[in-house]
Design an enzyme around this catalytic site. Structure first.
Site, PDB file in Angstrom:
ATOM      1  N   CYS A  62     -29.189  70.152 -38.917  1.00 48.19           N
ATOM      2  CA  CYS A  62     -28.728  70.939 -37.764  1.00 48.19           C
ATOM      3  C   CYS A  62     -27.437  70.355 -37.199  1.00 48.19           C
ATOM      4  CB  CYS A  62     -29.822  70.984 -36.708  1.00 48.19           C
ATOM      5  SG  CYS A  62     -29.358  71.926 -35.233  1.00 48.19           S
ATOM      6  N   CYS A  89     -27.176  70.477 -33.399  1.00 42.70           N
ATOM      7  CA  CYS A  89     -28.020  69.478 -32.728  1.00 42.70           C
ATOM      8  C   CYS A  89     -27.417  68.084 -32.849  1.00 42.70           C
ATOM      9  CB  CYS A  89     -29.417  69.427 -33.352  1.00 42.70           C
ATOM     10  SG  CYS A  89     -30.180  71.031 -33.568  1.00 42.70           S
ATOM     11  N   ASP A  90     -26.938  67.737 -34.026  1.00 43.71           N
ATOM     12  CA  ASP A  90     -26.615  66.333 -34.303  1.00 43.71           C
ATOM     13  C   ASP A  90     -25.141  66.037 -34.552  1.00 43.71           C
ATOM     14  OD1 ASP A  90     -29.302  65.704 -34.058  1.00 43.71           O
ATOM     15  OD2 ASP A  90     -29.716  66.163 -36.154  1.00 43.71           O
TER      16      ASP A  90
HETATM   17  C1  FAD Z   1     -34.531  67.153 -37.031  1.00 40.79           C
HETATM   18  C2  FAD Z   1     -34.283  68.268 -36.040  1.00 40.79           C
HETATM   19  C3  FAD Z   1     -33.564  68.003 -34.895  1.00 40.79           C
HETATM   20  C4  FAD Z   1     -33.334  69.007 -33.965  1.00 40.79           C
HETATM   21  N1  FAD Z   1     -32.645  68.705 -32.841  1.00 40.79           N
HETATM   22  C5  FAD Z   1     -32.466  69.657 -31.898  1.00 40.79           C
HETATM   23  C6  FAD Z   1     -31.782  69.349 -30.688  1.00 40.79           C
HETATM   24  O1  FAD Z   1     -31.322  68.220 -30.477  1.00 40.79           O
HETATM   25  N2  FAD Z   1     -31.647  70.341 -29.787  1.00 40.79           N
HETATM   26  C7  FAD Z   1     -32.134  71.607 -29.984  1.00 40.79           C
HETATM   27  O2  FAD Z   1     -32.002  72.459 -29.117  1.00 40.79           O
HETATM   28  N3  FAD Z   1     -32.770  71.915 -31.136  1.00 40.79           N
HETATM   29  C8  FAD Z   1     -32.943  70.987 -32.087  1.00 40.79           C
HETATM   30  N4  FAD Z   1     -33.578  71.299 -33.261  1.00 40.79           N
HETATM   31  C9  FAD Z   1     -34.025  72.688 -33.461  1.00 40.79           C
HETATM   32  C10 FAD Z   1     -35.335  72.919 -32.695  1.00 40.79           C
HETATM   33  O3  FAD Z   1     -36.250  71.908 -33.034  1.00 40.79           O
HETATM   34  C11 FAD Z   1     -35.907  74.287 -33.010  1.00 40.79           C
HETATM   35  O4  FAD Z   1     -34.946  75.286 -32.748  1.00 40.79           O
HETATM   36  C12 FAD Z   1     -37.149  74.564 -32.155  1.00 40.79           C
HETATM   37  O5  FAD Z   1     -38.090  73.527 -32.318  1.00 40.79           O
HETATM   38  C13 FAD Z   1     -37.782  75.886 -32.519  1.00 40.79           C
HETATM   39  O6  FAD Z   1     -38.910  76.019 -31.725  1.00 40.79           O
HETATM   40  P1  FAD Z   1     -40.113  76.996 -32.083  1.00 40.79           P
HETATM   41  O7  FAD Z   1     -41.043  76.891 -30.925  1.00 40.79           O
HETATM   42  O8  FAD Z   1     -39.600  78.313 -32.473  1.00 40.79           O
HETATM   43  O9  FAD Z   1     -40.790  76.418 -33.400  1.00 40.79           O
HETATM   44  P2  FAD Z   1     -41.091  74.984 -34.008  1.00 40.79           P
HETATM   45  O10 FAD Z   1     -40.578  73.875 -33.188  1.00 40.79           O
HETATM   46  O11 FAD Z   1     -40.665  75.098 -35.420  1.00 40.79           O
HETATM   47  O12 FAD Z   1     -42.680  74.929 -33.939  1.00 40.79           O
HETATM   48  C14 FAD Z   1     -43.460  75.767 -34.733  1.00 40.79           C
HETATM   49  C15 FAD Z   1     -44.906  75.513 -34.393  1.00 40.79           C
HETATM   50  O13 FAD Z   1     -45.704  76.475 -35.046  1.00 40.79           O
HETATM   51  C16 FAD Z   1     -46.837  75.843 -35.605  1.00 40.79           C
HETATM   52  N5  FAD Z   1     -47.327  76.703 -36.689  1.00 40.79           N
HETATM   53  C17 FAD Z   1     -46.669  77.145 -37.798  1.00 40.79           C
HETATM   54  N6  FAD Z   1     -47.457  77.934 -38.526  1.00 40.79           N
HETATM   55  C18 FAD Z   1     -48.649  78.011 -37.860  1.00 40.79           C
HETATM   56  C19 FAD Z   1     -49.893  78.668 -38.082  1.00 40.79           C
HETATM   57  N7  FAD Z   1     -50.099  79.448 -39.176  1.00 40.79           N
HETATM   58  N8  FAD Z   1     -50.911  78.507 -37.184  1.00 40.79           N
HETATM   59  C20 FAD Z   1     -50.728  77.735 -36.075  1.00 40.79           C
HETATM   60  N9  FAD Z   1     -49.565  77.102 -35.795  1.00 40.79           N
HETATM   61  C21 FAD Z   1     -48.560  77.234 -36.682  1.00 40.79           C
HETATM   62  C22 FAD Z   1     -46.365  74.470 -36.010  1.00 40.79           C
HETATM   63  O14 FAD Z   1     -47.449  73.562 -36.111  1.00 40.79           O
HETATM   64  C23 FAD Z   1     -45.435  74.152 -34.827  1.00 40.79           C
HETATM   65  O15 FAD Z   1     -46.190  73.612 -33.782  1.00 40.79           O
HETATM   66  C24 FAD Z   1     -33.817  70.319 -34.200  1.00 40.79           C
HETATM   67  C25 FAD Z   1     -34.539  70.591 -35.365  1.00 40.79           C
HETATM   68  C26 FAD Z   1     -34.778  69.585 -36.281  1.00 40.79           C
HETATM   69  C27 FAD Z   1     -35.580  69.877 -37.527  1.00 40.79           C
END
Ligand code: FAD
Length: 315
Positions: free
Chosen positions: A140, A143-144
């Protein structure tokens, strides 16, 4: 299948910023939300040490710490947070059926899908090592990238997102080397032109990543293979960005929901509504553009409000 069926007003699937924000809003609206965390409680942010761009954290916060706080905030208002994984759904009727761990059967009036997306990596052992260490591998740039200001970085990828990220990095970094595995880009012409015209981006076509090199803690160079000459050499770099795509965690919904060709759930623009009434989507599961914690949280809020209004309209 299960002997008992639980009735739920608002089911939230996934525990990233989208899911927990939806849970906070739904709990405060008396919707008694039940949230299943899935295999990665806290979501993608639990894999990063530094989050500096989420508003409200003046000095930044670690990803795991932020997610524990979001969970506690949701629980404070009565959200029921549970372990478990949604393994199957049936959205064919008025009541939406969801199975947890292939065992528990839930009958839900509303469902908020916040299952996120997973970044794809090359799969090299050295790449995974520095990714786990937080030592210079990232998927990302937004992000980084800031952590690599005035430094030299390498990015691998050939699509529109890779071009977008390379261009973003070029504004922060001294030099960006872009590795393209084949002889041409997959990106649109306009995006390709944009990186080609950027002075501090060097494009290396027909190059493979062989290894991420470093001192065990941080990245120092990338070993690459020029497939045209068969020559292997090292490119000095402190950061290695992987931009080869994401996989949305949406497989179990594809029979019922409209997805795009990559698997992202298609929502009605400006809302969290899917093609099925009472089923809403938030966060990265529907977002291939922004993919940030704050946008995930924002759409989590939208999904809870949309679900609340849907229920109110049915009363
Ligand atoms: C290494 C890294 C660093 C990042 N740094 C930043 C940053 O500094 N700032 C920033 O804004 N963004 C950052 N991001 C991006 C950010 O993490 C994502 O945009 C954000 O987490 C997305 O949130 P979400 O709630 O959509 O899903 P996610 O965080 O992807 O969470 C998905 C959830 O769904 C659950 N899940 C999936 N399938 C199922 C299922 N079938 N049943 C039940 N649960 C399920 C998983 O267990 C998880 O809890 C980073 C991403 C990464 C990988």
């Amino acid at each position: 299948m299960s002997d008992t069926i639980e009735k739920i007003k608002c089911l939230i699937i996934g525990s990233g910023p989208a899911g927990y924000t939806a849970a906070i809003y739904a709990a405060r609206a008396n919707m008694n939300p039940v949230l299943y965390q899935g295999m990665q409680p806290g979501g993608q942010l639990t894999t990063t040490n530094e989050v500096e761009n989420f508003p409200g954290y003046v000095d930044g916060v670690t990803g795991p710490e932020m997610m524990v706080q979001l969970q506690k905030q949701a629980e404070r208002f009565g959200a029921d947070i549970r372990d478990g994984w949604a393994t199957k759904v049936d959205f064919s009727g008025g009541i939406h059926k969801v199975w947890i761990n292939d065992a528990i059967e839930l009958h839900c009036e509303t469902v908020i899908i916040s299952t996120g997306a997973s970044a794809k990596y090359l799969g090299l052992a050295s790449e995974q090592h520095y990714l786990q260490m937080g030592g210079g591998v990232s998927a990302c740039a937004v992000c980084d990238g800031f952590f690599y200001r005035n430094q030299e970085v390498v990015i691998v990828g050939a699509g529109d997102s890779a071009c977008e990220e390379a261009h973003y990095l070029s504004k922060l970094c001294k030099k960006v080397t872009m590795l393209v595995r084949s002889e041409k880009f997959r990106a649109s012409k306009i995006m390709e032109e944009r990186v080609r015209k950027t002075e501090n981006i060097e494009i290396l076509l027909n190059h493979d990543t062989v290894e991420v090199l470093g001192d065990g803690q941080v990245v120092e160079a990338i070993k690459v293979l020029n497939k045209t000459t068969n020559e292997t050499y090292d490119i000095p770099a402190t950061g290695f960005f992987v931009a080869i795509g994401h996989k949305p965690n949406t497989d179990i919904f594809k029979e019922y929901l409209t997805l795009d060709e990559t698997g992202y759930i298609i929502n009605t623009p400006g809302t969290s509504k899917t093609n099925i009434e009472g089923v809403f989507v938030a966060g990265d599961a529907a977002d291939h553009v922004y993919r940030q914690a704050i946008t995930a949280a924002g759409t989590g809020c939208m999904a809870a409000l949309d679900a609340e209004r849907y229920l109110a309209a049915k009363e």
